[in-house]
Design an enzyme around this catalytic site. Structure first.
Site, short mmCIF file in Angstrom:
data_model
loop_
_atom_site.label_atom_id
_atom_site.label_comp_id
_atom_site.label_asym_id
_atom_site.label_seq_id
_atom_site.Cartn_x
_atom_site.Cartn_y
_atom_site.Cartn_z
N GLU A 230 0.85 -1.14 0.03
CA GLU A 230 0.08 0.17 -0.01
C GLU A 230 0.83 1.31 -0.03
OE1 GLU A 230 -3.24 1.85 3.06
OE2 GLU A 230 -3.24 -0.23 2.87
N SER B 201 4.08 -20.16 2.28
CA SER B 201 4.18 -21.24 2.80
C SER B 201 3.49 -22.28 1.82
CB SER B 201 3.38 -21.46 4.21
OG SER B 201 3.98 -20.48 4.86
N ASP C 79 -5.87 -8.40 3.40
CA ASP C 79 -5.68 -7.12 3.66
C ASP C 79 -6.03 -6.74 4.80
OD1 ASP C 79 -4.92 -4.39 3.73
OD2 ASP C 79 -5.82 -3.83 1.75
N ASP D 120 -4.83 -0.96 6.90
CA ASP D 120 -4.85 0.38 5.94
C ASP D 120 -4.36 1.37 6.45
OD1 ASP D 120 -6.40 -0.71 3.80
OD2 ASP D 120 -8.32 -0.61 5.10
#
Length: 867
Positions: A200, A294, A372, A375
């Site tokens: 971001e 992974s 996500d 922020d």
């Protein structure tokens, strides 16, 4: 006497004195190291024990604990963790509480400023009272076990690191371990595994440096890779809840965030870069970015030779010495409601219980889901420090943090917190000047000041510790899912198998619901305007709306960081792994299932070093005319009969070395002429996906070298130069004859201590704490994921932190391996004794039943109550 002779005598005297000093230091180091080695046989009394706990260590030094109560097992595990890994525990505790400077001096200040600003310790303090009474009792008993060991030894006999650090820094008393210390480390773990937080900021930094289209090229949506998601159509039916991206987009016509340049402050990209650098000061003990991928998969009994499931897992994390994991077993002599554990696997020193492994009924494995969950918000402030939201100015909450520094003065910082979260830009030295003075998102006035705050699910108190204990106790899929309801952060893919033949999957964790960002239609793509509540998190995705599956029709679940499902509901992220590893695993499993998969088949898949991206690049390289350059052409000839395998040495290794060298130089030539130096292309899976599209567009703007004004390069020119540069690079490193090149000569990992591995450490200390380089095969986007950063060389920077294969038909037939060893003591036989097997892809037997553990036992220690 001549002057030369005098100088020689002086030199000899100096050398002799240095030798005495070195020998003396060596004696001190060795004596302290020997004193720190723990007792592993006999009998030790431990306060608080209600009955004896037996600690049976096998040939790998792995302890198998057997006791009568849950609390006694937790107490014994705390004692044993402290025996083998206390300095590592203490280091993590200092990092997680923002007190690293107390341990290592002023070099820890940058990390402490960030952690104190984020408030990890406060989150842990608020989380402990939320936990179930049983979990709190386990955490308390674990802490008592750690403290019992601390009380039995002086500081320097706990670990050699304290003796070495005490030479240059003042000693501080070692504090008792507490439940808050354990829970705080869950937040620290979640910090490294939290998904696209760096992307971001990186996208915001690129605004104005390259075009919007180029940014989208670098961060493409991975839903269109063509690779299989974790759950196929029909495996899971999402709820009726609308996707977060359907929220009306108030920023649809607003450009990406940009901040105008002024004469007195940095431009927005520079400001974002400074914040990014400051946050990166927190040590990445688990890895960052692509380094926290992974592999995991589970196969139903319909496809195995035994008729029962097989489950495999190898989490890819940052490399370190000692390794991240600690193998052990926790067994109640008699299973009762008061003592419900028969569990074995990989634990974290500092936390009670088993993180990944199996009990007598179920097995589970983790890979990073990567949603996500964070922020950044641009906060508009005024000269009084107030923050604007929805037209109202309010003062942010503040608190004062005092950071004590070993050998230096105490530092005081003031932390400000908005409705979104802590203002992370305050960790910058320039923050006192007021942040960025410029309009953003077309709002505000030229005199406004902007700060950057962080919203992250890991900063909310949670019951994640309840989830871990619940997993250890779960007896079936329903109890497995019930336990995972409490797992808040880090959000993971969790695969499942049980002795009854069921296989399953659950995606747990707190996932925020919020509006899209900018004109992309993707939430969290850019930093959001904090002054408009439309962009605040409006809810959390309910647990029952998160993806899960039980006994999917295909009989296979592969979770290797790729997209979870084809459904856009709920919105999780667009920053998935592109799926090269997952698709390769799927392909290999389809072959082994023909004859019935075995443990050996699963091990072979974990060792697979085939590069699935090689052929597309080789085809493009073969289009380049090298008739006038036989020197480079002789290296390219290695690729003509290559099968794409990347072993450390042997057949295919020379070709792997050359293709990876071409790849490294291709990253430099294609991207790094336009990217900031600290954002140089790392060549990982994302860049491989980006390159797969660029190779089909010979005149794409990314092929042009920005450093050659007036000349527009295309694909052919860049590929030709990459081959030439790679040939010259390997000639210097490995010799003139390409057939003699070996990938493992370039692709090495040097086991390095996180504190005492630097060049500023005396040689004898480096020798004591660090190990020799290890040659490795594999690479980025390969199942044997020994990853490397193309912008920094060929050395391995992340890798499988452990490997395991669980056989639900016979748990004693399961296998496992750790990256380094059980012990954190340099003189221990188990400091690095698993490295060679780990590097070769060999696993070790994993005893579980009482009979198997007894047969494998080499040392027995009894932890007994005081009479």
């Amino acid at each position: 006497m001549s002057r030369a002779r005098t100088l020689r005598r002086v030199a000899i005297g100096v050398v002799a004195a240095l030798l005495v000093l070195v020998v003396g230091l060596a004696v001190v180091v060795l004596s302290f190291a020997q004193a720190a080695t723990p007792q592993t046989t006999g009998r030790i009394t431990v306060d608080g024990m209600s009955a004896e706990v037996t600690v049976a260590r096998d040939a790998s030094g792995v302890p198998h604990l057997t006791g009568s109560t849950l609390e006694d097992l937790a107490r014994a595990q705390g004692f044993v963790h402290a025996q083998d890994r206390f300095f590592d525990m203490d280091l993590r505790r200092h990092i997680a509480s923002g007190r690293l400077s107390e341990l290592v001096g002023k070099s820890g200040l940058p990390a402490d400023r960030v952690v104190r600003t984020l408030g990890w310790h406060q989150v842990a303090e608020q989380s402990v009272p939320l936990l179930a009474p049983e979990t709190r009792r386990v955490l308390q008993a674990y802490s008592e076990g750690v403290n019992a060991y601390l009380e039995s030894r002086s500081r320097n006999r706990l670990s050699l690191e304290y003796a070495v650090l005490g030479i240059s820094l003042p000693d501080r008393p070692i504090e008792d371990w507490t439940p808050v210390d354990s829970v705080a480390w869950l937040t620290a773990m979640a910090w490294d595994l939290k998904g696209n937080y760096t992307d971001e900021l990186s996208r915001a930094r690129l605004t104005g440096r390259v075009t919007r289209e180029q940014i989208i090229d670098l961060y493409p949506p991975f839903e269109r890779t063509g690779h299989d998601p974790i759950l196929g159509t029909g495996d899971w039916a999402p709820g009726a809840r609308p996707p977060a991206s359907s929220v009306p987009n108030a920023l649809a016509d607003v450009p990406a965030p940009s901040v105008g340049e002024t004469s007195s402050v940095p431009t927005a990209p520079d400001w974002y870069a400074a914040v990014q650098d400051a946050l990166a000061a927190v040590p990445a003990l688990y890895g960052r970015g692509e380094g926290v991928g992974s592999n995991s998969w589970v196969v139903s009994g319909d496809l195995t030779k035994s008729g029962k499931p097989l489950l495999a897992n190898d989490p890819h994390l940052g490399t370190r010495l000692p390794g991240i994991w600690y193998q052990n077993s926790l067994t109640c002599q008699t299973l009762t409601e008061a003592c419900p554990l028969r569990v074995s696997g990989f634990s974290f020193p500092g936390l009670p219980g088993i993180m990944i492994g199996h009990n007598d009924r179920i097995a589970w494995g983790f890979t990073n889901l990567g949603p996500d969950v964070s922020d950044f918000y641009l906060e508009r402030t005024d000269v009084e420090g107030r923050v604007l939201k929805d037209g109202v100015w309010t003062q942010p909450e503040t608190r004062v943090e005092r950071i004590q520094v070993a050998g230096g003065p105490t530092e005081t910082i003031t932390v400000r917190t908005t409705s979104h979260g802590p203002i992370v830009s305050d960790v910058l030295p320039s923050a006192k000047d007021g942040g960025v003075h410029a309009p953003t998102f077309g709002a505000g006035a030229s005199g406004d000041v902007y700060a950057l705050s962080l919203a992250w699910t890991g900063l909310r108190p949670s019951k994640t510790a309840d989830a871990l204990l619940g997993l250890n106790k779960a007896r079936d899929f329903t109890q497995f899912r019930t336990a995972l309801r409490d797992l808040a952060a880090p959000s993971q893919n969790v695969i499942y198998a049980d002795v009854d033949g069921h296989i399953g999957y659950q995606a747990p964790g707190v996932i925020p619901v919020r509006a899209p960002s900018g004109d992309t239609g993707v939430p969290g793509y850019w930093p959001s305007p904090g002054w408009d509540s439309h962009h605040d998190w409006s809810a959390e995705v309910p647990f029952d709306d998160l993806p899960w599956a039980l006994d999917p029709a295909g009989g296979v679940i592969v979770a290797a960081n790729q997209q979870v499902s084809a459904s856009p509901t709920p919105f999780l992220t667009t920053d998935w792994d592109p799926g090269y590893r997952s698709q390769r695993i799927h392909d290999l499993l389809s072959r082994t299932a023909t004859g019935g998969s075995t443990v050996a088949d699963m091990e072979a898949i974990q060792r697979d070093d085939r590069d699935p991206t090689a052929q597309a690049l080789i085809a493009a390289l073969n289009d380049v005319d090298l008739r006038s350059d036989p020197f480079t052409a002789s290296a390219r000839e290695l690729l003509n009969s290559w099968d794409g395998s990347s072993p450390a040495r042997g057949k295919g290794s020379a070709a792997a070395a050359y293709l990876n060298a071409v790849w490294s130089h291709l990253m430099l030539l294609t991207f790094d002429d336009e990217l900031p130096e600290d954002m140089a292309a790392n060549g990982g899976a994302r860049f491989r996906f980006v390159m797969s599209h660029l190779l089909t567009e010979p005149n794409h703007v990314w092929w042009d070298d920005a450093k050659t004004p007036g000349v527009v390069e295309g694909r052919g020119a860049i590929l030709s130069q990459a081959m030439v540069d790679a040939r010259e690079d390997l000639t210097r490193r490995l010799g003139k004859d390409p057939k003699g090149w070996q990938w493992g000569e370039l692709h090495t990992w040097t086991p390095t201590h996180p504190v005492l591995g630097g060049d500023n450490v005396p040689g004898i200390v480096r020798w004591a704490f660090n190990d020799d380089p290890v040659r490795l095969g594999g690479g980025s986007a390969i199942v044997n994921a020994n990853g490397w950063d193309a912008s920094k060389g060929y050395a391995v920077t992340w890798a499988p932190s452990m490997r395991m294969v669980v056989d639900l038909a016979d748990l004693d037939a399961s296998v496992w391996i750790n990256q380094t060893g059980a012990s954190g003591h340099p003189l221990s036989d188990h400091y690095t004794d698993q490295v060679a097997d780990w590097a070769a892809g060999r696993n070790r037997p994993w005893p579980f039943t009482a009979r198997a553990v007894a047969a494998a036992t080499e040392d027995t220690l009894v932890l007994a109550p005081r009479s």
